[in-house]
Design a protein around this motif. Structure first.
Motif, PDB file in Angstrom:
ATOM      1  N   VAL A 422       0.681  -0.976  -0.067  1.00 45.92           N
ATOM      2  CA  VAL A 422      -0.042   0.166  -0.098  1.00 45.92           C
ATOM      3  C   VAL A 422       0.934   1.340  -0.388  1.00 45.92           C
ATOM      4  O   VAL A 422       1.361   1.330   0.517  1.00 45.92           O
ATOM      5  CB  VAL A 422      -1.204   0.071   1.376  1.00 45.92           C
ATOM      6  CG1 VAL A 422      -2.040   1.459   1.503  1.00 45.92           C
ATOM      7  CG2 VAL A 422      -2.074  -0.726   1.444  1.00 45.92           C
ATOM      8  N   GLY A 423       1.440   1.727  -1.103  1.00 46.08           N
ATOM      9  CA  GLY A 423       1.616   3.100  -0.703  1.00 46.08           C
ATOM     10  C   GLY A 423       0.028   4.684  -1.034  1.00 46.08           C
ATOM     11  O   GLY A 423      -0.502   4.396  -0.615  1.00 46.08           O
ATOM     12  N   THR A 424       1.388   5.950  -0.896  1.00 45.79           N
ATOM     13  CA  THR A 424       0.694   7.093  -0.691  1.00 45.79           C
ATOM     14  C   THR A 424       0.880   7.803  -2.000  1.00 45.79           C
ATOM     15  O   THR A 424       1.559   8.358  -1.843  1.00 45.79           O
ATOM     16  CB  THR A 424       2.218   7.589   0.640  1.00 45.79           C
ATOM     17  OG1 THR A 424       1.103   7.141   1.924  1.00 45.79           O
ATOM     18  CG2 THR A 424       1.075   9.107   0.846  1.00 45.79           C
ATOM     19  N   ALA A 425      -0.492   7.839  -1.984  1.00 44.98           N
ATOM     20  CA  ALA A 425      -0.236   8.761  -3.131  1.00 44.98           C
ATOM     21  C   ALA A 425      -0.430  10.701  -2.980  1.00 44.98           C
ATOM     22  O   ALA A 425      -1.100  10.902  -2.482  1.00 44.98           O
ATOM     23  CB  ALA A 425      -1.300   8.544  -3.918  1.00 44.98           C
ATOM     24  N   VAL A 426       0.161  10.934  -4.479  1.00 47.54           N
ATOM     25  CA  VAL A 426       0.726  12.435  -4.432  1.00 47.54           C
ATOM     26  C   VAL A 426      -0.939  12.779  -4.905  1.00 47.54           C
ATOM     27  O   VAL A 426      -1.308  14.387  -4.507  1.00 47.54           O
ATOM     28  CB  VAL A 426       1.523  12.675  -5.107  1.00 47.54           C
ATOM     29  CG1 VAL A 426       2.628  12.065  -4.353  1.00 47.54           C
ATOM     30  CG2 VAL A 426       1.517  11.984  -6.597  1.00 47.54           C
ATOM     31  N   ALA A 427      -1.904  12.049  -5.195  1.00 49.14           N
ATOM     32  CA  ALA A 427      -2.943  12.985  -6.055  1.00 49.14           C
ATOM     33  C   ALA A 427      -3.677  11.446  -6.501  1.00 49.14           C
ATOM     34  O   ALA A 427      -3.140  10.176  -6.917  1.00 49.14           O
ATOM     35  CB  ALA A 427      -2.354  13.120  -7.825  1.00 49.14           C
ATOM     36  N   ARG A 428      -5.334  11.480  -6.067  1.00 49.00           N
ATOM     37  CA  ARG A 428      -5.755  10.648  -6.877  1.00 49.00           C
ATOM     38  C   ARG A 428      -6.832  10.855  -7.767  1.00 49.00           C
ATOM     39  O   ARG A 428      -7.844  12.052  -8.232  1.00 49.00           O
ATOM     40  CB  ARG A 428      -7.198  10.686  -5.998  1.00 49.00           C
ATOM     41  CG  ARG A 428      -6.237   9.743  -4.568  1.00 49.00           C
ATOM     42  CD  ARG A 428      -7.319  10.238  -2.880  1.00 49.00           C
ATOM     43  NE  ARG A 428      -8.716   9.039  -4.203  1.00 49.00           N
ATOM     44  CZ  ARG A 428      -8.072   7.355  -3.394  1.00 49.00           C
ATOM     45  NH1 ARG A 428      -6.737   7.216  -3.415  1.00 49.00           N
ATOM     46  NH2 ARG A 428      -9.486   6.301  -3.928  1.00 49.00           N
ATOM     47  N   ILE A 429      -6.647  10.155  -8.861  1.00 43.00           N
ATOM     48  CA  ILE A 429      -7.080  10.364 -10.378  1.00 43.00           C
ATOM     49  C   ILE A 429      -8.373   9.341 -11.014  1.00 43.00           C
ATOM     50  O   ILE A 429      -7.950   8.374 -10.120  1.00 43.00           O
ATOM     51  CB  ILE A 429      -6.491  10.496 -11.474  1.00 43.00           C
ATOM     52  CG1 ILE A 429      -5.531   9.750 -12.452  1.00 43.00           C
ATOM     53  CG2 ILE A 429      -5.413  12.362 -11.184  1.00 43.00           C
ATOM     54  CD1 ILE A 429      -5.132  10.013 -13.144  1.00 43.00           C
ATOM     55  N   ALA A 430      -8.898   9.737 -12.029  1.00 44.24           N
ATOM     56  CA  ALA A 430     -10.238   8.615 -12.724  1.00 44.24           C
ATOM     57  C   ALA A 430     -10.271   8.457 -13.384  1.00 44.24           C
ATOM     58  O   ALA A 430      -9.716  10.159 -14.046  1.00 44.24           O
ATOM     59  CB  ALA A 430     -11.548   8.836 -11.964  1.00 44.24           C
ATOM     60  N   PHE A 431     -10.328   7.463 -14.263  1.00 41.06           N
ATOM     61  CA  PHE A 431     -10.197   7.514 -15.515  1.00 41.06           C
ATOM     62  C   PHE A 431     -11.915   7.160 -16.214  1.00 41.06           C
ATOM     63  O   PHE A 431     -12.547   6.014 -15.691  1.00 41.06           O
ATOM     64  CB  PHE A 431      -9.538   6.085 -17.048  1.00 41.06           C
ATOM     65  CG  PHE A 431      -8.050   6.596 -16.437  1.00 41.06           C
ATOM     66  CD1 PHE A 431      -7.126   7.252 -15.954  1.00 41.06           C
ATOM     67  CD2 PHE A 431      -6.388   5.208 -16.866  1.00 41.06           C
ATOM     68  CE1 PHE A 431      -5.698   7.635 -16.336  1.00 41.06           C
ATOM     69  CE2 PHE A 431      -5.751   5.387 -17.199  1.00 41.06           C
ATOM     70  CZ  PHE A 431      -5.097   6.372 -17.024  1.00 41.06           C
ATOM     71  N   ASP A 432     -12.053   8.302 -16.730  1.00 46.26           N
ATOM     72  CA  ASP A 432     -13.782   8.022 -17.246  1.00 46.26           C
ATOM     73  C   ASP A 432     -13.855   7.245 -18.253  1.00 46.26           C
ATOM     74  O   ASP A 432     -13.423   7.996 -19.592  1.00 46.26           O
ATOM     75  CB  ASP A 432     -14.593   9.629 -16.903  1.00 46.26           C
ATOM     76  CG  ASP A 432     -15.892   9.377 -17.206  1.00 46.26           C
ATOM     77  OD1 ASP A 432     -16.611   7.992 -17.693  1.00 46.26           O
ATOM     78  OD2 ASP A 432     -16.238  10.591 -17.000  1.00 46.26           O
ATOM     79  N   ILE A 433     -13.979   5.893 -17.930  1.00 42.35           N
ATOM     80  CA  ILE A 433     -14.341   5.293 -19.659  1.00 42.35           C
ATOM     81  C   ILE A 433     -16.018   5.240 -19.394  1.00 42.35           C
ATOM     82  O   ILE A 433     -16.231   4.150 -20.107  1.00 42.35           O
ATOM     83  CB  ILE A 433     -13.628   3.928 -19.634  1.00 42.35           C
ATOM     84  CG1 ILE A 433     -13.913   2.973 -18.527  1.00 42.35           C
ATOM     85  CG2 ILE A 433     -12.315   4.520 -19.705  1.00 42.35           C
ATOM     86  CD1 ILE A 433     -13.142   1.509 -18.190  1.00 42.35           C
ATOM     87  N   SER A 434     -16.545   5.818 -18.939  1.00 43.70           N
ATOM     88  CA  SER A 434     -18.002   5.824 -18.975  1.00 43.70           C
ATOM     89  C   SER A 434     -18.821   6.064 -20.046  1.00 43.70           C
ATOM     90  O   SER A 434     -20.036   5.456 -20.496  1.00 43.70           O
ATOM     91  CB  SER A 434     -18.807   6.035 -17.790  1.00 43.70           C
ATOM     92  OG  SER A 434     -18.705   7.460 -18.041  1.00 43.70           O
ATOM     93  N   HIS A 435     -18.167   6.350 -21.617  1.00 43.55           N
ATOM     94  CA  HIS A 435     -18.193   7.389 -22.506  1.00 43.55           C
ATOM     95  C   HIS A 435     -18.017   6.860 -24.058  1.00 43.55           C
ATOM     96  O   HIS A 435     -17.649   6.940 -24.674  1.00 43.55           O
ATOM     97  CB  HIS A 435     -18.906   9.038 -22.420  1.00 43.55           C
ATOM     98  CG  HIS A 435     -19.799   8.997 -21.373  1.00 43.55           C
ATOM     99  ND1 HIS A 435     -20.636   9.077 -21.973  1.00 43.55           N
ATOM    100  CD2 HIS A 435     -19.358   9.646 -20.085  1.00 43.55           C
ATOM    101  CE1 HIS A 435     -21.826   9.500 -20.792  1.00 43.55           C
ATOM    102  NE2 HIS A 435     -20.758  10.086 -19.967  1.00 43.55           N
ATOM    103  N   THR A 436     -17.263   5.198 -23.472  1.00 41.61           N
ATOM    104  CA  THR A 436     -16.879   4.556 -24.565  1.00 41.61           C
ATOM    105  C   THR A 436     -16.987   3.377 -24.463  1.00 41.61           C
ATOM    106  O   THR A 436     -16.589   3.019 -23.456  1.00 41.61           O
ATOM    107  CB  THR A 436     -14.632   4.925 -24.311  1.00 41.61           C
ATOM    108  OG1 THR A 436     -14.680   3.865 -25.668  1.00 41.61           O
ATOM    109  CG2 THR A 436     -14.597   4.761 -22.928  1.00 41.61           C
ATOM    110  N   PRO A 437     -17.158   2.342 -25.752  1.00 40.41           N
ATOM    111  CA  PRO A 437     -17.789   1.566 -25.902  1.00 40.41           C
ATOM    112  C   PRO A 437     -16.816   0.758 -25.878  1.00 40.41           C
ATOM    113  O   PRO A 437     -17.144  -0.596 -26.342  1.00 40.41           O
ATOM    114  CB  PRO A 437     -18.984   1.343 -26.987  1.00 40.41           C
ATOM    115  CG  PRO A 437     -18.622   2.763 -27.411  1.00 40.41           C
ATOM    116  CD  PRO A 437     -17.493   3.637 -26.464  1.00 40.41           C
TER     117      PRO A 437
END
Length: 655
Positions: A422-437
């Motif tokens: 378990v690491g410590t993140a400098v940032a938390r991001i998301a890949f939004d793939i809900s609009h690609t089939p």
């Protein structure tokens, strides 16, 4: 309607950013020359006496003297009614690209003494087929008492793919369906490339091995877009025909497993052991030899070992009963390149194989059992999935380890081992793939290297898959969101005779959520492509609040990315001398900033909001895909540097 594709012997240096839209079944074969004798490895001891019918649904079979006594039923499904432009009612081999594809597979199966062959012709002379023909042929094959169906063919996944229901129905009738995994692996560069029908749960997906036992460069790999493991198993992906030509492809690994399934069925019948598709599939995977140094998403459970699978059945069954066997796949998590951080939530679907219909109970052995969210009890009817979730604590934990034991009263137990730092993140991001089939638009697919370069820089990455759950509040769980290939086109095969293009537009609520997220300090990175690949009109409607827009003009044109080296100074572009690009140009709003251009055409821009919100827009994903980040496109680039700096700037870390 369909198309034929012949894979290359070496990886192609191109992106999967553009998808061919069609209802397709692809014949998979690579041809080389030279004399190589390939024998099917039989179990030690006598072959089974019980005859088992295996359907070869392919390009037809040329029945010569060697096959004359082995082919017991024949029919062609290449008809206008099934969606072809012509009819071919002959059952002889249509020889696509002058390759006797179906005949080769029939000869492979004929090396199993107890196999009788059912010849169903579904591929025309150009190597194409239709879903309707395959479904029609499957129903006919079952009427001919086939116990195993071999499908050495495949196509891109489609919305409403009717073959999935047909395979599930065949499974419910006691029939095992085996399919080639596909030839789109390109040396392991591309992930999530398992094709239809191999990607479906009740179908055995077979990958290909070379002569030295290592995975073939061409073999398609997983995991699946649905976060479950494929392929299921691997077998030698080469064979030699009577003319001395050596053929390579997952087409020729599938019949080895189909023949092995028939072998196990025959031995079960001879020994008065009850069998089901589940018992045979479980024995095949459980008996496979592990292939060291290669992950499950490349080789499945391992290399086919018929003798070991037979022993598993015989050692765990009494007469007139099912063998007491089960198998959890994969047996270890996380995937080798995945990295987790404090506060992350990790999800994966474990595929369960068992000889019959049973209830499993779950036991978790761990120093942090509260981190695991797994159903205490669940039911599996031979094949199914169980969701596994790990909630990483916010602090105080540097590793999470646990063993999950799944126990059935009738079919024994199997285990899943979970172990990660378990690491410590400098940032938390998301890949939004809900609009690609597109199945490849995941951290397992064409953005695997993008994911890896981010987590290597201590950036936590999560995937947004459910667009209906997107709100301003849910977006604020992340410092930034990367929207990948939004509004991209794919095929809708709900009506197999009228295949249409479709895309996944943004709702008004989602549009408002993203606008509110930006206006309250959130970061957004929009990654698009050209109008051939996605619906720019719909995407521009989503972006109208930003002032950015994508144009119908594409640079540099063609299908090969070029280097963009006309770059303006900005904290994002510091240290970036060039990056790869192929896609739409963009228009920059008056309150925006042009970061880079190809010729005079803007291709990368950004803007910053009053409350600290940040937005970056580009019309190409080529600098972010696996090829771009592995340095496989022509010319020097700083793709990785640019990718990390954009994300860190959007997340508010790079200031």
């Amino acid at each position: 309607m369909s198309f034929y594709w012949e894979p290359a012997n070496s990886p192609k240096k191109k992106s999967n950013g553009t998808r061919i839209i069609a209802a397709i079944i692809i014949l998979m074969v690579v041809v080389s020359t030279g004399l190589v004798f390939v024998a099917v490895i039989e179990p030690n001891g006598a072959a089974p006496m019980a005859k088992v019918r295996v359907a070869v649904l392919d390009s037809g079979v040329d029945v010569d003297f060697s096959l004359q006594s082995r082919v017991v039923a024949e029919a062609s499904f290449v008809t206008i009614e099934n969606g072809y432009d012509f009819e071919d009612l002959s059952t002889t081999d249509s020889r696509p690209s002058d390759v006797p594809h179906g005949t080769i597979i029939a000869r492979q199966l004929a090396t199993y003494p107890n196999v009788e062959i059912v010849n169903g012709k579904v591929l025309s002379d150009d190597g194409t087929g239709t879903s309707l023909a395959i479904i029609d042929a499957m129903e006919w094959a079952i009427e001919q008492n086939a116990s195993v169906i071999n499908l050495s063919l495949g196509g891109s996944p489609t919305l409403g793919d009717p073959i999935e229901a047909a395979i599930d129905w065949a499974f419910s009738q006691g029939v095992i369906v085996v399919a080639s995994a596909g030839n789109n692996g390109e040396g392991g560069i591309l992930g999530t490339t398992i094709e239809s029908p191999a990607l479906f749960d009740t179908c055995i997906a077979v990958g290909a091995l070379m002569e030295d036992g290592t995975p073939a460069d061409f073999t398609s790999i997983g995991p699946s877009d649905g976060r479950y493991m494929k392929p299921d198993i691997s077998a030698p992906g080469y064979t030699t025909f009577t003319d001395g030509s050596t053929y390579y492809g997952t087409s020729f690994s599938a019949p080895r497993v189909a023949g092995a399934a028939a072998e196990l069925i025959g031995h079960s019948i001879d020994g008065n052991i009850t069998y089901t598709p589940g018992s045979i599939m479980t024995a095949l995977l459980k008996g496979a030899d592990p292939i060291l140094n290669y992950p499950d998403y490349m080789v499945g459970a391992g290399k086919l070992n018929v003798q070991r699978s037979l022993s598993i059945i015989q050692d765990n069954a009494e007469q007139h009963s099912l063998p007491g066997i089960c198998f959890a796949f994969p047996g270890e998590l996380p995937i080798d390149f995945e990295r987790l951080f404090a506060s992350d939530t990790y999800n994966f679907n474990i595929r369960m194989f068992v000889a019959g219909n049973t209830n499993f109970s779950t036991t978790v052995v761990s120093t942090t059992p509260s981190a695991f969210v797994i159903p205490d009890e669940f039911e599996i009817n031979q094949v199914g999935r169980v969701p596994v979730t790990v909630n990483v604590p916010d602090s105080g934990v540097t590793e999470i380890e646990g063993t999950v034991i799944f126990t059935s009263e009738d079919f024994g137990s199997c285990t899943l081992n979970i172990s990660f730092d378990v690491g410590t993140a400098v940032a938390r991001i998301a890949f939004d793939i809900s609009h690609t089939p597109w199945d490849i638009d995941t951290i397992f697919g064409q953005f695997r290297e993008f994911y890896k370069v981010l987590v290597e820089n201590d950036i936590s990455v999560t995937e947004i898959r459910n667009s209906s759950a997107t709100t301003n509040s849910s977006l604020h769980e992340f410092d930034a969101v990367v929207i990948l290939d939004p509004c991209s086109y794919s095929a809708n095969e709900t009506n197999p005779l009228d295949v249409t293009r479709y895309y996944l537009p943004f709702s008004q609520d989602e549009k408002q959520a993203y606008e509110d997220y930006y206006n309250s300090g959130g970061g957004i990175f929009v990654v698009a492509l050209s109008q051939d690949s996605l619906n720019l009109t719909s995407l521009n409607e989503f972006l109208d609040w930003t002032g950015f827009a994508f144009t119908s003009f594409e640079v540099p044109g063609g299908d090969t990315p070029d280097i963009v080296d006309s770059i303006d100074p900005h904290i994002i572009t510091s240290g970036v001398n060039g990056f790869h690009y192929l896609g739409a140009t963009i228009t920059i709003p008056t309150d925006g900033y042009e970061l880079a251009r190809y010729g005079v055409e803007p291709v990368l821009g950004c803007k910053e909001g009053v409350q600290g919100g940040k937005l970056v827009v580009t019309g190409s994903n080529f600098m972010l895909d696996n090829y771009g980040l592995l340095g496989l496109y022509e010319g020097p680039d700083d793709n990785a540097v640019l990718a990390v700096r954009i994300v860190l700037w959007c997340a508010g870390v790079l200031i």
